[in-house]
Write an enzyme that holds these catalytic residues in place. Structure first.
Site, mmCIF file in Angstrom:
data_model
loop_
_atom_site.group_PDB
_atom_site.id
_atom_site.type_symbol
_atom_site.label_atom_id
_atom_site.label_comp_id
_atom_site.label_asym_id
_atom_site.label_seq_id
_atom_site.Cartn_x
_atom_site.Cartn_y
_atom_site.Cartn_z
ATOM 1 C CB CYS A 86 -7.895 25.871 5.879
ATOM 2 S SG CYS A 86 -7.164 27.505 5.673
ATOM 3 C CG HIS A 89 -12.366 27.321 4.188
ATOM 4 N ND1 HIS A 89 -12.131 26.698 5.388
ATOM 5 C CD2 HIS A 89 -11.364 28.202 4.013
ATOM 6 C CE1 HIS A 89 -11.026 27.206 5.925
ATOM 7 N NE2 HIS A 89 -10.537 28.112 5.105
ATOM 8 C CD GLU A 139 -14.871 24.559 6.215
ATOM 9 O OE1 GLU A 139 -14.534 24.074 5.106
ATOM 10 O OE2 GLU A 139 -14.182 25.388 6.832
#
Lengths: 986, 234
Positions: free
Chosen positions: B74, B204, B206
């Site tokens: 990002c 994302h 994560e």
């Protein structure tokens, strides 16, 4: 020397210019506009040419997407003007540019000023240009800038004058005092100022202007809930149901031994929780002298261990600031909501936003003079709130907007947040003499003077022109740093008490921390010089906290603050006498007793008349089921709001359990927001929050409307998998200016009584709430508003969503019986419905659950079909008229294939409504609706305001497997990862 | 934690970062809004820091001398692109022909769950993935539209540097906003350096944990971090 550069986005990158160009043509109707060019202008002072040139392709522009000019480009017939932020306003663009330059130079931060330059090309009249300027310049935050070059950015600040002592104040007559209130723009009334006069006569001196302004802030409705504290006398009630509720309220007062306490809205609002606590129903509330946020003690699973945690929640409105400057107002709404639980040393991890507006599809020409167009309000406020929330890294779990013509009087902008922390991070102590008050975070400027009193004042045509100083800009990166600091146990354990600077600045934030205080304003860090003592004392600023710590802990605490890249300055000490003293340039400019400050001014009394309610029976036009469904789903209050919601970061923090929209197609709105608690490790503990409110019921019947707000919020939480016995409530009241009219006072009184009865009947208590009584613009009032937020913690494995999961499932309607008003559910049946649905969820028999709101069962069922495009066939014996009747507290359940249909009882009915089907259709009453067609109507309704779709061509899938990945041929003892954390990184 | 309270603190932070990089095998630049994505463009704060000569040299030592890895997600991806680390594999000055990440075509932030398809396993970060694997993950950004001249795009495709593409429910990449939330060319979600050791992506990966996103069916986790770690351990 000032260096200047102009930056313009290349074609294809100029999204902002193209959007504005489109708005000016479509909304403002400037048809002659052929092209709009938008340039950013940067003026920088204090760096050499070499450094400036280095910053052009790295800080001010990107060669890939921008073109730069050293001189203002030729106008070529275009009309050119520039716009800059008002002096003193926080401007993130300039601020970040300055910080970036410092990172490159590793020297001092230079002064940077940004302006936007507009080129309007085409055949435009002067009126057109004026209209564009009016559209892009909001005078409360920006102004037209000169196109000329400047020789310096420095402003010379005149030496501030000593604080004025109000000679003759104690001798003023009542008329003179009233004049004084008007001249000085005070929010207090005559009785309050006479009370001040008495006090200062007793002190044998005249007050300073600082003292009067500070007292005005202290006693403002915003800070002290003057309206809610007003004693209600002579209560006349025309409605038998409300009368009965009032009698019950008086009985509860008697039972709790509170007969002697004044009857006021505050008492009605808070007695429900006291009563439920006395009965042992409301448990685990964490009470303290500190005023931060609602706090409950919970058990939180951390890696399998049940730990003691605190769960906090808070709702807040910023209606007035958002109405006049929607971006900054909405941004500071969420910023303010965060700061309350934050000052309670907890970590805020999820937010909800509920707003109210008039029809945003209305043409701009219908805008009330002196107001911003609704369309601009709804879009700019959403941009402001999301910008702040996204930057600070707060997941927004649910966003909704209600539309009612009354909100043209003043917008409603509510933020609600949940937070949590291990219980042992928080120490709560009464500060002792000698303790030090440390000011943490942002610096003080002139923006933010009068926010508290301003939002408590009525609003008229001149507001847009005059309120400049009342508008603040949020600085999310600084609040992010505060959040990081307050997540640290080592830092939190040093804090005895903490307060945020939401309303009233130094004088209130620090003034509330201890009974006796000595504050030195010369120590308060300033954004710029020239602020006088009064300004320093009362200027609010968004991203600041005041913390009381022991003298021995000061250095350690400041050290931790610096580690988190935050400024921290001791500014006051706790004293042993009960007086607040504020010093500036060696003089005591405030010296008043705690007793006087805490009195909240002269006691107020008011007559109340609660009028008889009107019936509420909604209808959606159409003869056939299909026609009625199309009317319903193109109603502003039910239609698709994806384009609004998608701009809010819903997943930051990796804790979001329910996305705002569920299903394979992400289309079914969730009943509640839900997130895992912010633990260091793994957890199965989940918090949730849901709202309830229907302005169209509340405008007819405040008592029942508020009652149903509570029912709806609790029912949504039950539908999402939480248990009603573990819930808490917090309310947001928003009403018209009450003036001195008993009928107007009757509206909040009826609403608060309704909410009280709901708490008592449902066994769920309200332990928090905020009120705003400023919803009037000339003769227009907001609808009576009481939004109920239900919240609490539950378990990850119970979380349930409303979108249908499978074809072939039975769909049940489980409902209580309703009273004579056909709105209010019978208590026993309602609680039985909750219990039954909670059982169905716990046993895994409920695949999806929803509960009807504004759009009744018809809307709830339609939305259940959207997420996975699973249709529904209603059984022939079901009367579809019931789908269009309010059914608060009813539950719609998709039952697992192997589960038995539960039996009806004396208090609740279980109806087998129909079966889910593979085809994307909705069949009922002998008709079959193509759901794709209905969904399209539902989706496109608000798209002109909140777009979110765009068709595009397919692209080829790339598949590359020619090369093998590299192999690491070294060996390492231990892997190390460096994750640099920049201001604003998560 | 980068500190910029004073010029001395900035210098100290630079020194610290160099030391930490020299003691690491992986640099991970996370998401966020460094400097509020201002002035008018994302990640300028991060790039300003990494362009300090000492930091640039430390990054080069990690990549060239110690065969380390870099991941940017990002805001981190924006920083890598604007430094040149992807697709060029080195920090270099930007010119008009460099790829970039710019404002989403819709002109505002987008947040939702997307599907991505692995297009190339050149990068060690994809050690645990196969070409054609489809994963679900959140996106949340205002400036995620990947733009580059056609010639650069062609080279990236030919070199296997296009790591992932946004795809629809049918598994196909598209320019439809429902599939490709920001309007990226070729529906690109992530790209790598020529040798694959630097990866930047918008999605994302994560933001994943047990029990999240319960109302989204058929979640499919992308074992990206595991891949990066296994590069050193397997």
């Amino acid at each position: 020397m000032v260096s200047r550069i102009y930056v313009e986005k290349k074609p294809g990158f100029d999204v902002e210019a193209k959007q504005l160009e489109n708005e000016l043509r479509m909304i403002l109707g400037i048809e002659g506009l052929e092209k709009l060019r938008l340039l950013n202008r940067y003026d920088v002072e204090g760096i050499d040419d070499e450094l400036f040139d280095r910053c052009i392709p790295t800080v001010f522009s990107e060669p890939q997407s921008d073109v730069t000019y050293n001189e203002l480009p030729e106008a070529d017939g275009a009309k050119v003007f520039a716009v800059e932020p008002l002096p003193g306003q926080f401007d993130q663009r300039s601020d970040s540019a300055s910080e970036c330059i410092q990172l490159i130079s590793q020297g001092e931060r230079p002064d940077v000023k940004n302006a936007k330059v507009y080129y309007l090309c085409g055949n435009l009249s002067d009126e057109d240009v004026e209209a564009v300027k009016n559209y892009v310049i909001n005078p409360v935050e920006s102004r037209e800038a000169s196109l000329d070059t400047v020789s310096t950015l420095k402003t010379s600040y005149p030496e501030p004058k000593p604080v004025e002592i109000l000679d003759g104040f104690n001798e003023m007559s009542a008329d003179e005092l009233q004049q004084f209130i008007d001249q000085r723009g005070l929010a207090m009334d005559l009785a309050d100022i006479e009370f001040c006069q008495q006090y200062f006569t007793g002190e044998k001196r005249n007050p300073t202007i600082t003292e009067i302004k500070m007292i005005d802030t202290y006693w403002s409705d915003h800070c002290r809930h003057t309206t809610f504290g007003t004693q209600l006398t002579d209560i006349q009630i025309d409605d038998a149901v409300v009368q009965q509720a009032f009698d019950e309220y008086m009985q509860i007062r008697h039972e709790l031994g509170r007969d002697e306490k004044p009857v006021c809205l505050m008492d009605m609002g808070t007695i429900g929780a006291k009563y439920l606590k006395s009965k042992g129903i409301l448990k685990n509330q964490d009470e303290s002298e500190e005023i931060n946020a609602c706090t409950v003690k919970i058990k939180c699973d951390v890696d399998g261990e049940q730990q003691d945690w605190l769960f906090l929640f808070k709702n807040e409105t910023h209606n007035h600031p958002t109405e006049i400057e929607p971006f900054g107002g909405a941004a500071t709404c969420i910023g303010g909501a965060i700061r309350d639980p934050l000052s309670g040393r907890s970590y805020v991890y999820q937010a909800m936003r509920v707003t109210g507006a008039a029809n945003p599809l209305a043409p701009v020409s219908e805008t009330i003079p002196g107001k911003l167009p609704q369309r601009k309000l709804v879009t700019t406020a959403a941009a402001g709130y999301s910008s702040y929330g996204n930057q600070i890294g707060l997941a927004t779990g649910q966003v909704d907007e209600l539309y009612h013509p009354g909100y043209a009087a003043k917008r409603m902008e509510i933020g609600a947040v949940v937070a949590a922390t291990p219980a042992d991070h928080v120490r709560r102590e009464t500060p002792a003499p000698g303790d030090v008050i440390i000011l943490l975070g942002g610096r003080t400027g002139r923006d933010g003077i009068g926010g508290a009193t301003g939002s408590s004042k009525a609003h008229n045509m001149e507001s847009l022109e005059e309120c400049g100083a009342e508008v603040q800009k949020g600085n999310a990166p600084v609040e992010r740093k505060l959040q990081r600091l307050f997540r640290r146990k080592d830092a939190c354990r040093l804090i005895k008490r903490c307060n945020d600077f939401g309303a009233g600045g130094v004088s209130v934030a620090i003034g509330e921390l201890a009974d006796g205080l000595s504050i030195n304003l010369n120590k308060v860090p300033k954004k710029y010089d020239g602020l006088d003592g009064t300004e320093l004392a009362i200027s609010e600023s968004q991203e600041r906290m005041a913390c009381a710590v022991a003298a021995a802990d000061v250095d350690e605490f400041i050290g931790y603050a610096h580690e988190e890249n935050l400024e921290a300055t001791p500014v006051a000490t706790v004293t042993d006498d009960e007086r607040v003293r504020i010093f500036w340039n060696g003089d005591a400019i405030v010296d008043v007793s705690r007793e006087f400050l805490a009195s909240n001014g002269a006691p107020k009394q008011m007559k109340v008349h609660i009028e008889a309610a009107e019936p509420y029976a909604p209808s959606w036009d159409g003869n056939t089921f299909k026609e009625r469904m199309f009317s319903l789903e193109t109603d502003l209050n039910t239609c698709c709001k994806r384009g609004l919601v998608d701009r809010f970061d819903s997943t930051i923090g990796a804790a979001t359990v329910l996305m705002p929209f569920g299903g394979k197609y992400q289309m079914t709105p969730s009943m509640a927001m839900a997130a895992k608690l912010p633990v260091d490790g793994e957890t199965t503990t989940v918090s949730g929050m849901a709202w309830g409110f229907n302005p169209y019921i509340m405008e007819k019947n405040q008592f029942t409307g508020a009652y149903l707000s509570v029912v709806e919020s609790v029912a949504k939480m039950v539908a999402a998998g939480f248990e009603h016995r573990n819930l808490y409530l917090t309310f947001q009241e928003y009403f018209e200016k009450l003036r001195d009219e008993p009928e107007r006072w009757g509206k909040p009184a009826g609403a608060v009584l309704g909410a009280l009865m709901a708490q008592v009947n449902l066994g769920v208590g309200a332990i928090g709430g905020k009120d705003s009584m400023s919803g009037s613009f000339e003769n227009l009032d907001v609808p009576p508003t009481l939004v109920s937020f239900a919240t609490g913690v539950g378990s990850l494995d119970r979380i349930t969503s409303p979108e249908f999961k499978k074809a072939g499932s039975k769909v049940l309607c489980i409902h209580p019986f309703y009273g004579n008003d056909r709105l209010t559910p019978e208590t026993k049946g309602l609680l039985d419905v909750f219990d039954l649905v909670e059982d169905l969820i716990a046993s895994g028999k409920a695949l999806s659950v929803s509960t009807p709101g504004y759009g009744c069962a018809a809307d709830a069922l339609f939305k259940m079909t959207l997420g996975n495009r699973i249709g529904l066939k209603i059984n022939d014996d079901v009367d579809v008229d019931t789908f269009f009747t309010p059914a608060y507290g009813t539950m719609l359940v998709e039952l697992a294939a192997d589960a038995e249909v539960p039996a009806s009882t004396d208090d609740l009915t279980v109806t087998f409504l129909g079966t889910t089907v593979e085809s994307y259709t909705f069949s009922a009453a002998g008709e079959t609706i193509d759901l794709a067609e209905l969904e399209e109507a539902w989706e496109e309704k608000l798209e002109p305001v909140f777009p979110y779709r765009a068709k595009g061509e397919k692209v080829e899938a790339i598949s590359y497997d020619k090369k093998l990945p590299l192999v690491y041929d070294g060996t390492i003892a231990k892997q190390r990862v460096i994750i640099p954390v920049f201001p604003g990184n998560k | 934690m980068i500190n910029n309270l004073s010029p001395e603190a900035v210098a100290q932070s630079t020194q610290k970062l160099v030391e930490y990089i020299d003691n690491s095998q992986i640099i991970m630049i996370p998401g966020g809004f460094s400097g509020g994505d201002e002035p008018d463009g994302s990640a300028k704060f991060i790039t300003a820091f990494f362009r300090a000569p000492a930091v640039t040299e430390a990054v080069r030592r990690l990549l060239n001398e110690r065969d380390g890895l870099i991941l940017g997600i990002c805001n981190g991806f924006q920083a890598l692109v604007k430094l040149g680390l992807v697709p060029f594999g080195d920090i270099k000055p930007m010119d008009a022909n460099c790829p970039t990440l710019t404002f989403n075509t819709i002109g505002r932030h987008q947040s939702r769950i997307v599907r991505t398809r692995v297009a190339s396993t050149l990068s060690p970060w994809f050690n645990h993935c196969n070409v054609g694997d489809i994963h679900t993950m959140p996106i949340s950004h205002g400036e995620g539209r990947f733009v580059a001249p056609q010639k650069v795009l062609d080279e990236l495709v030919a070199n296997g540097q296009i790591a992932t593409q946004y795809v629809g429910i049918d598994g196909m990449p598209s320019m439809d906003m429902d599939v490709n939330p920001n309007g990226s060319l070729l529906s690109i979600e992530g790209i790598t350096s020529p040798d694959g050791r630097v990866l930047g992506k918008m999605g994302h990966t994560e933001r994943s944990a047990n029990g999240l996103y319960q109302n989204i069916p058929d979640l499919s986790y992308q074992p990206l971090i595991e891949g990066g770690v296994s590069y050193f351990t397997d």
